[in-house]
Design a protein around this motif. Structure first.
Motif, PDB file in Angstrom:
ATOM      1  N   ARG A  10       0.870  -1.179   0.000  1.00 14.42           N
ATOM      2  CA  ARG A  10       0.000   0.000   0.000  1.00 14.42           C
ATOM      3  C   ARG A  10       0.906   1.228   0.000  1.00 14.42           C
ATOM      4  O   ARG A  10       1.821   1.329   0.796  1.00 14.42           O
ATOM      5  N   SER A  11       0.660   2.155  -0.918  1.00 14.99           N
ATOM      6  CA  SER A  11       1.454   3.382  -0.943  1.00 14.99           C
ATOM      7  C   SER A  11       0.513   4.582  -0.995  1.00 14.99           C
ATOM      8  O   SER A  11      -0.615   4.481  -1.485  1.00 14.99           O
ATOM      9  N   TYR A  12       0.998   5.668  -0.479  1.00 11.32           N
ATOM     10  CA  TYR A  12       0.200   6.889  -0.443  1.00 11.32           C
ATOM     11  C   TYR A  12       0.854   7.964  -1.293  1.00 11.32           C
ATOM     12  O   TYR A  12       2.073   8.001  -1.441  1.00 11.32           O
ATOM     13  N   SER A  13       0.029   8.826  -1.806  1.00 14.84           N
ATOM     14  CA  SER A  13       0.515   9.944  -2.603  1.00 14.84           C
ATOM     15  C   SER A  13       1.400  10.839  -1.741  1.00 14.84           C
ATOM     16  O   SER A  13       1.212  10.948  -0.534  1.00 14.84           O
ATOM     17  N   GLU A  14       2.343  11.479  -2.352  1.00 12.89           N
ATOM     18  CA  GLU A  14       3.178  12.459  -1.663  1.00 12.89           C
ATOM     19  C   GLU A  14       3.017  13.826  -2.310  1.00 12.89           C
ATOM     20  O   GLU A  14       3.945  14.625  -2.337  1.00 12.89           O
ATOM     21  N   LYS A  15       1.812  14.084  -2.844  1.00  8.34           N
ATOM     22  CA  LYS A  15       1.562  15.335  -3.575  1.00  8.34           C
ATOM     23  C   LYS A  15       1.863  16.571  -2.734  1.00  8.34           C
ATOM     24  O   LYS A  15       2.525  17.498  -3.204  1.00  8.34           O
ATOM     25  N   ALA A  16       1.360  16.600  -1.511  1.00  7.01           N
ATOM     26  CA  ALA A  16       1.553  17.783  -0.666  1.00  7.01           C
ATOM     27  C   ALA A  16       3.030  17.958  -0.309  1.00  7.01           C
ATOM     28  O   ALA A  16       3.536  19.092  -0.269  1.00  7.01           O
TER      29      ALA A  16
END
Length: 122
Positions: A10-16
């Motif tokens: 599971r990976s999460y966005s690092e947009k911020a």
């Protein structure tokens, strides 16, 4: 009988956090929390046990593709096309339609988590 063993990531966005870097500032806790509140993107490795023939493995790969997963040839993992569990739901439906046995490990999407009660205690 073949069983597909899935090992999930599971990976999460690092947009911020990336935006903070582009803005010339260090990422704050708020940036990290914002990224963590996004829906995760799932990827998995999948293995047929026993391995079966090349034709059988090809059929199983096509089954995973019907759920929209695409194969990342560099890492050998299957990557969901959308954030969240939409792709996992489609994969579960494809596996059930073809009556394919499957087990799941690591960062398992909720779609595949099986409830356990004391009646099943060994």
């Amino acid at each position: 009988m073949t069983i597909i063993v899935f090992h999930w990531q599971r990976s999460y966005s690092e947009k911020a956090q990336i935006q903070a870097s582009l803005d010339g500032r260090e990422a704050s806790i708020d940036d990290m929390i914002a990224d963590g509140n996004e829906e995760p993107l799932y990827s998995c490795s999948a293995f047929a046990v026993p391995s079966g023939t090349a034709v059988e493995r090809h059929q199983l790969r096509r089954l995973v593709e019907t759920a929209g997963f695409r194969k990342d040839t560099a890492s050998g993992t299957w990557v969901a096309p959308h954030e969240g569990e939409t792709s996992a739901v489609a994969l579960k439906a494809a596996l059930e339609t073809d009556a394919i046995s499957h087990v799941h490990y690591h960062d398992i999407p909720l779609t595949f988590i099986v409830g356990v009660n004391l009646d099943g205690l060994l």
